[in-house]
Every structure is written in structure tokens, then in C-alpha cells.
Design an enzyme around this catalytic site. Sequence first.
Site, PDB file in Angstrom:
ATOM      1  N   ALA A 128       0.867  -1.175   0.000  1.00 51.49           N
ATOM      2  CA  ALA A 128       0.000   0.000   0.000  1.00 51.49           C
ATOM      3  C   ALA A 128       0.901   1.220   0.000  1.00 51.49           C
ATOM      4  O   ALA A 128       2.042   1.163   0.465  1.00 51.49           O
ATOM      5  CB  ALA A 128      -0.889  -0.018   1.235  1.00 51.49           C
TER       6      ALA A 128
ATOM      7  N   GLU B 220      -0.521  -9.337  -0.537  1.00 51.78           N
ATOM      8  CA  GLU B 220      -1.953  -9.626  -0.320  1.00 51.78           C
ATOM      9  C   GLU B 220      -2.689  -9.694  -1.662  1.00 51.78           C
ATOM     10  O   GLU B 220      -3.547 -10.547  -1.876  1.00 51.78           O
ATOM     11  CB  GLU B 220      -2.551  -8.549   0.605  1.00 51.78           C
ATOM     12  CG  GLU B 220      -2.015  -8.679   2.037  1.00 51.78           C
ATOM     13  CD  GLU B 220      -2.287  -7.456   2.901  1.00 51.78           C
ATOM     14  OE1 GLU B 220      -1.945  -6.333   2.464  1.00 51.78           O
ATOM     15  OE2 GLU B 220      -2.819  -7.603   4.017  1.00 51.78           O
TER      16      GLU B 220
ATOM     17  N   GLY C 250       0.667  -4.983   0.946  1.00 53.08           N
ATOM     18  CA  GLY C 250      -0.518  -5.058   0.094  1.00 53.08           C
ATOM     19  C   GLY C 250      -0.240  -5.741  -1.238  1.00 53.08           C
ATOM     20  O   GLY C 250      -1.145  -6.319  -1.843  1.00 53.08           O
TER      21      GLY C 250
ATOM     22  N   GLU D 197       4.784  -5.135   7.484  1.00 47.70           N
ATOM     23  CA  GLU D 197       4.036  -4.071   8.161  1.00 47.70           C
ATOM     24  C   GLU D 197       4.491  -3.780   9.588  1.00 47.70           C
ATOM     25  O   GLU D 197       4.474  -2.628  10.013  1.00 47.70           O
ATOM     26  CB  GLU D 197       2.530  -4.396   8.168  1.00 47.70           C
ATOM     27  CG  GLU D 197       1.843  -4.223   6.817  1.00 47.70           C
ATOM     28  CD  GLU D 197       1.895  -5.476   5.942  1.00 47.70           C
ATOM     29  OE1 GLU D 197       2.665  -6.404   6.260  1.00 47.70           O
ATOM     30  OE2 GLU D 197       1.156  -5.518   4.949  1.00 47.70           O
TER      31      GLU D 197
HETATM   32  N1  CO8 Z   1       4.604   3.198  -0.745  1.00 48.49           N
HETATM   33  C1  CO8 Z   1       5.008   4.363  -1.291  1.00 48.49           C
HETATM   34  N2  CO8 Z   1       6.161   4.513  -1.957  1.00 48.49           N
HETATM   35  C2  CO8 Z   1       6.939   3.427  -2.083  1.00 48.49           C
HETATM   36  C3  CO8 Z   1       6.586   2.176  -1.547  1.00 48.49           C
HETATM   37  C4  CO8 Z   1       5.348   2.081  -0.855  1.00 48.49           C
HETATM   38  N3  CO8 Z   1       4.901   0.926  -0.335  1.00 48.49           N
HETATM   39  N4  CO8 Z   1       7.571   1.299  -1.821  1.00 48.49           N
HETATM   40  C5  CO8 Z   1       8.501   1.974  -2.509  1.00 48.49           C
HETATM   41  N5  CO8 Z   1       8.126   3.248  -2.665  1.00 48.49           N
HETATM   42  C6  CO8 Z   1       8.865   4.331  -3.360  1.00 48.49           C
HETATM   43  C7  CO8 Z   1      10.047   4.798  -2.517  1.00 48.49           C
HETATM   44  O1  CO8 Z   1       9.637   5.740  -1.539  1.00 48.49           O
HETATM   45  C8  CO8 Z   1      10.935   5.379  -3.583  1.00 48.49           C
HETATM   46  O2  CO8 Z   1      10.455   6.659  -3.912  1.00 48.49           O
HETATM   47  P1  CO8 Z   1      11.504   7.873  -4.158  1.00 48.49           P
HETATM   48  O3  CO8 Z   1      12.280   7.435  -5.384  1.00 48.49           O
HETATM   49  O4  CO8 Z   1      10.619   9.043  -4.402  1.00 48.49           O
HETATM   50  O5  CO8 Z   1      12.375   7.958  -2.934  1.00 48.49           O
HETATM   51  C9  CO8 Z   1      10.685   4.485  -4.802  1.00 48.49           C
HETATM   52  O6  CO8 Z   1       9.448   3.817  -4.547  1.00 48.49           O
HETATM   53  C10 CO8 Z   1      11.753   3.419  -4.966  1.00 48.49           C
HETATM   54  O7  CO8 Z   1      11.870   2.726  -3.740  1.00 48.49           O
HETATM   55  P2  CO8 Z   1      13.264   2.585  -2.947  1.00 48.49           P
HETATM   56  O8  CO8 Z   1      14.155   3.723  -3.226  1.00 48.49           O
HETATM   57  O9  CO8 Z   1      12.938   2.295  -1.518  1.00 48.49           O
HETATM   58  O10 CO8 Z   1      13.837   1.277  -3.678  1.00 48.49           O
HETATM   59  P3  CO8 Z   1      14.842   0.213  -3.063  1.00 48.49           P
HETATM   60  O11 CO8 Z   1      15.270  -0.657  -4.192  1.00 48.49           O
HETATM   61  O12 CO8 Z   1      15.904   0.866  -2.234  1.00 48.49           O
HETATM   62  O13 CO8 Z   1      13.940  -0.667  -2.053  1.00 48.49           O
HETATM   63  C11 CO8 Z   1      11.957  -1.869  -1.375  1.00 48.49           C
HETATM   64  C12 CO8 Z   1      12.865  -1.432  -2.546  1.00 48.49           C
HETATM   65  C13 CO8 Z   1      12.731  -2.854  -0.482  1.00 48.49           C
HETATM   66  C14 CO8 Z   1      10.752  -2.548  -1.965  1.00 48.49           C
HETATM   67  C15 CO8 Z   1      11.561  -0.629  -0.559  1.00 48.49           C
HETATM   68  O14 CO8 Z   1      11.041   0.346  -1.450  1.00 48.49           O
HETATM   69  C16 CO8 Z   1      10.523  -0.893   0.491  1.00 48.49           C
HETATM   70  O15 CO8 Z   1      10.847  -1.436   1.540  1.00 48.49           O
HETATM   71  N6  CO8 Z   1       9.285  -0.474   0.221  1.00 48.49           N
HETATM   72  C17 CO8 Z   1       8.189  -0.556   1.193  1.00 48.49           C
HETATM   73  C18 CO8 Z   1       7.735  -1.968   1.374  1.00 48.49           C
HETATM   74  C19 CO8 Z   1       6.678  -2.040   2.426  1.00 48.49           C
HETATM   75  O16 CO8 Z   1       6.922  -1.790   3.599  1.00 48.49           O
HETATM   76  N7  CO8 Z   1       5.468  -2.403   2.007  1.00 48.49           N
HETATM   77  C20 CO8 Z   1       4.332  -2.514   2.904  1.00 48.49           C
HETATM   78  C21 CO8 Z   1       3.574  -1.239   2.908  1.00 48.49           C
HETATM   79  S1  CO8 Z   1       2.276  -1.273   4.120  1.00 48.49           S
HETATM   80  C22 CO8 Z   1       1.071  -2.189   3.416  1.00 48.49           C
HETATM   81  O17 CO8 Z   1       1.162  -2.619   2.317  1.00 48.49           O
HETATM   82  C23 CO8 Z   1      -0.130  -2.428   4.275  1.00 48.49           C
HETATM   83  C24 CO8 Z   1      -1.269  -3.006   3.473  1.00 48.49           C
HETATM   84  C25 CO8 Z   1      -2.569  -2.678   4.101  1.00 48.49           C
HETATM   85  C26 CO8 Z   1      -2.898  -1.234   3.944  1.00 48.49           C
HETATM   86  C27 CO8 Z   1      -4.252  -0.917   4.422  1.00 48.49           C
HETATM   87  C28 CO8 Z   1      -4.609   0.510   4.039  1.00 48.49           C
HETATM   88  C29 CO8 Z   1      -4.886   1.478   5.150  1.00 48.49           C
END
Ligand code: CO8
Length: 266
Positions: free
Chosen positions: A72, A120, A117, A140
Site C-alpha cells: 500500500a 496480499e 498489500g 508491516e
Molecule cells: N509506498 C510508497 N512509496 C513506495 C513504496 C510504498 N509501499 N515502496 C517503494 N516506494 C517508493 C520509494 O519511496 C521510492 O520513492 P523515491 O524514489 O521518491 O524515494 C521508490 O518507490 C523506490 O523505492 P526505494 O528507493 O525504496 O527502492 P529500493 O530498491 O531501495 O527498495 C523496497 C525497494 C525494499 C521494496 C523498498 O522500497 C521498500 O521497503 N518499500 C516498502 C515496502 C513495504 O513496507 N510495504 C508494505 C507497505 S504497508 C502495506 O502494504 C499495508 C497493506 C494494508 C494497507 C491498508 C490501508 C490502510
Amino acid sequence: MSAGTDLCFETLVVTVSDGIGVITINRPESLNALNLKVLQELDTCLGRLEQLETLSALILTGQGEKAFAAGADISAMVSMSPGEAADFSGFGQAVFQRLSGFPVPVIAAVNGYALGGGNELAMACDIRIASQNAKFGQPEVGLGIIPGFGGTQWLPAIVGVPRALELILTGRVIDAAEALSIGLVHKVVPAGEALRSAEELARVIASKSGLAVRNAKKAIKRDGHAPLSLAGFALERQFFAKCFEGPDQAEGMRAFLQKRAPKFQR
Ligand code: CO8
């Protein structure tokens, strides 16, 4: 039907050819993170494709080689109130349940990160094909929240309660080989081949009796999200929203956006 004007979206690319639909989440700049717009468009798109009697199978994938969907959208969640979080969670759960109960088989072509997400979403599909570079997880707890789009229900149903507990409670991210070994994915293929492999599988399904395939899926899914219960989803929504009452959620999500480690309350 081909990809006409009624299948034009801002965050999705949708094609239908020879009875096989392909939905590609198209936000590669944020690793195909799922914001409200993506979920709304996915819901609308599924509603239209449900009407297509000539459809034999549906494939879901992400744009680019890096991500299926990295979860998400954290920037959209960081300042949500508990009520807004419950609503977003409820909407996401409903869209994923619609996908699970979609009238024809749905194949996830997981071409990279499937986190939170994103995992999921993959789990709501019927069959998951992963590329070798794919990574799976429910990270999460490291953001101060719990899975909110059904992960606490789908994951134990697919890999068993002990493995689901370990993955959700640690937030550990696993590679495609481990995902295959625990039954989270059905097949692992070389990097860049997930969509092609999913299309091959879709063609096998399309070669069978459409009526039989639709009825088989109905019998298994009972027209919905079986074997999962709606009560479980409601509980997840409630506990997900509770996480937005304390300070850890804001700290966890700000830390991610500021590219630093979170400092949670002890
Ligand atoms: N949301 C928003 N932006 C994201 C997300 C995300 N989930 N994942 C990556 N991005 C963005 C980064 O912020 C970055 O943006 P910018 O270039 O502007 O800085 C761009 O994508 C590239 O990402 P990274 O620079 O972080 O790339 P890396 O190769 O260094 O890392 C990863 C890749 C490991 C995938 C890393 O991006 C990461 O850990 N992402 C988040 C993963 C995560 O924690 N996902 C779970 C999110 S919570 C969720 O899904 C809950 C679901 C239920 C929600 C219910 C709704 C209320």
C-alpha cells in the site's frame, strides 16, 4: 473486446486478447504502490471484465522488472486517522475479495517485489507464478501497523498458521525459492519470464471448457473468498485501525519516507 476506451485507466494498463485479460499496475516510479486510485480503478476494471463472457483467464502483474507491487502507498497512509485507515483497509479487502471471486481463474505474474498489500494482492489471485528475482513478505510490523488488505487471513490459509505467524511477526522478506518451498507460489521462472509463463498457463486454461472452468472455480470459491470468513477480515480491519491510534504507525511510516530506521516506543 480489445483494450478500448472503456478499459482506459490512469494507473492500470489493461489488454484483452484471445480471451486472456492482462492487468498491469502502472506506477513504476513508486514500485507500483497501491494507492486509492489504483484500488478504485482495479475495482472498476474487474467490474467491466466480469461482464465479458468470452474471457477465459485473467493475469495480474506490475510494470517494470523491479516490482509486482511494493505494498500500500505509505505516503498516502502516513497521516491517516484510525477511521480513514479502517475505511481504506475495508475497501482494499473488498476489492481483493472481488478478485478472489472473479468468475474466471486469475493468475498473478509476480515480476519483482510483492510486499505488504502487494503480497496480499498476489494471494487474492488463484495461482502465483514468480520470477527468480521476486521477493515476498508482510513487512508491516516494521512500519508500526499490521497487514490490512487481508494478509492475516490469506497467508495462514495458504502457508499454514506457524509460517504465517513467523512471517507476519518478524516482517521477514523471502525470496522466490523459499516462497515456492512453503507453497506461497506455484512456480518460479527466470527473471523477466513471469508474464510469458502466466500467459502460457492462461492459454492452457483457455483451451478447456469455459463453462466447466467457471463452474469449477465457483464450486471451490463458493462465488467468493472461501475458505476465509468475513469475520476474520473484520477483525483484521479493527486491529489495523487500532495501530493508527498510537505513535508507532506515524513514526514507522515517516521513518520509511525519510529513509531512516524507525524508533518505536518500548
Ligand atoms: N509506498 C510508497 N512509496 C513506495 C513504496 C510504498 N509501499 N515502496 C517503494 N516506494 C517508493 C520509494 O519511496 C521510492 O520513492 P523515491 O524514489 O521518491 O524515494 C521508490 O518507490 C523506490 O523505492 P526505494 O528507493 O525504496 O527502492 P529500493 O530498491 O531501495 O527498495 C523496497 C525497494 C525494499 C521494496 C523498498 O522500497 C521498500 O521497503 N518499500 C516498502 C515496502 C513495504 O513496507 N510495504 C508494505 C507497505 S504497508 C502495506 O502494504 C499495508 C497493506 C494494508 C494497507 C491498508 C490501508 C490502510
